[in-house]
Design a protein around this motif. Structure first.
Motif, short mmCIF file in Angstrom:
data_model
loop_
_atom_site.label_atom_id
_atom_site.label_comp_id
_atom_site.label_asym_id
_atom_site.label_seq_id
_atom_site.Cartn_x
_atom_site.Cartn_y
_atom_site.Cartn_z
N THR A 119 1.35 -1.21 0.17
CA THR A 119 -0.42 0.00 -0.36
C THR A 119 1.07 0.71 0.04
N GLU A 130 1.06 4.58 11.37
CA GLU A 130 0.86 4.21 10.27
C GLU A 130 1.10 2.23 10.33
N TYR A 134 -0.94 -0.36 8.72
CA TYR A 134 -0.17 -1.44 7.56
C TYR A 134 -0.34 -2.65 8.09
N GLY A 139 -4.96 -0.57 5.03
CA GLY A 139 -3.16 -1.20 4.23
C GLY A 139 -2.32 -1.67 4.60
N ILE A 141 -0.83 -5.17 4.97
CA ILE A 141 0.22 -5.83 4.40
C ILE A 141 -0.24 -7.52 4.18
#
Length: 153
Positions: A119, A130, A134, A139, A141
């Motif tokens: 992303t 973040e 993530y 977003g 992974i």
């Protein structure tokens, strides 16, 4: 999260899916995606009613992620950095791929898939959560999903 997708099969082995998902919680927002699948190795169960198909997929898309201000969210981070910041990631794009299994039950289906995705946040703020975005947010992974729905043939 809650979403809907439409699948169009090309010669039973290839498919294109168009999807829209809405997110709540830490990063409320929306996400749109286009996915390509290649199905193989269909098998029937002993009752000859269920067909299971394996697939590989590639997908790409984008979306918008906001950040919802709540006092109980301040202390929730993956690595416990305790940053009291309400910055939102904003617009993002992603691409990814993986494998899955699709189970047909006449007009109903179940499927699971797992893969990875990359992303890119177009204009990230200096400080935002973040780690959570993530790891478990839109977003993420790891791309692990389960779906169910109806099939119109």
């Amino acid at each position: 999260k809650l979403g809907a997708r439409i699948e169009y099969r090309v010669k039973l082995q290839n498919a294109f899916l168009l999807g829209l998902t809405e997110y709540w919680g830490f990063f409320p927002g929306y996400q749109g995606s286009l996915e390509y699948r290649n199905y193989w190795s269909a098998r029937r169960t002993l009752a000859h009613k269920t067909v299971a198909e394996n697939f590989i997929y590639l997908k790409a898309g984008g979306g918008f992620a906001d950040y919802q201000h709540r006092n109980d969210y301040y202390k929730v981070t993956l690595w416990g950095d305790w940053r009291p910041n309400d910055a939102a990631p904003g617009n993002y794009f992603f691409a990814g791929g993986g494998v899955g299994r699709h189970f047909n039950f006449d007009w109903f289906f179940l499927e699971i898939n797992m893969g990875i995705k990359y992303t890119y946040v177009t204009n990230p703020p200096d400080v935002y959560n973040e780690h959570l975005f993530y790891s478990f947010g839109p977003g993420a992974i790891p791309d692990i999903n389960g779906h169910f729905g109806i099939q119109i043939r």
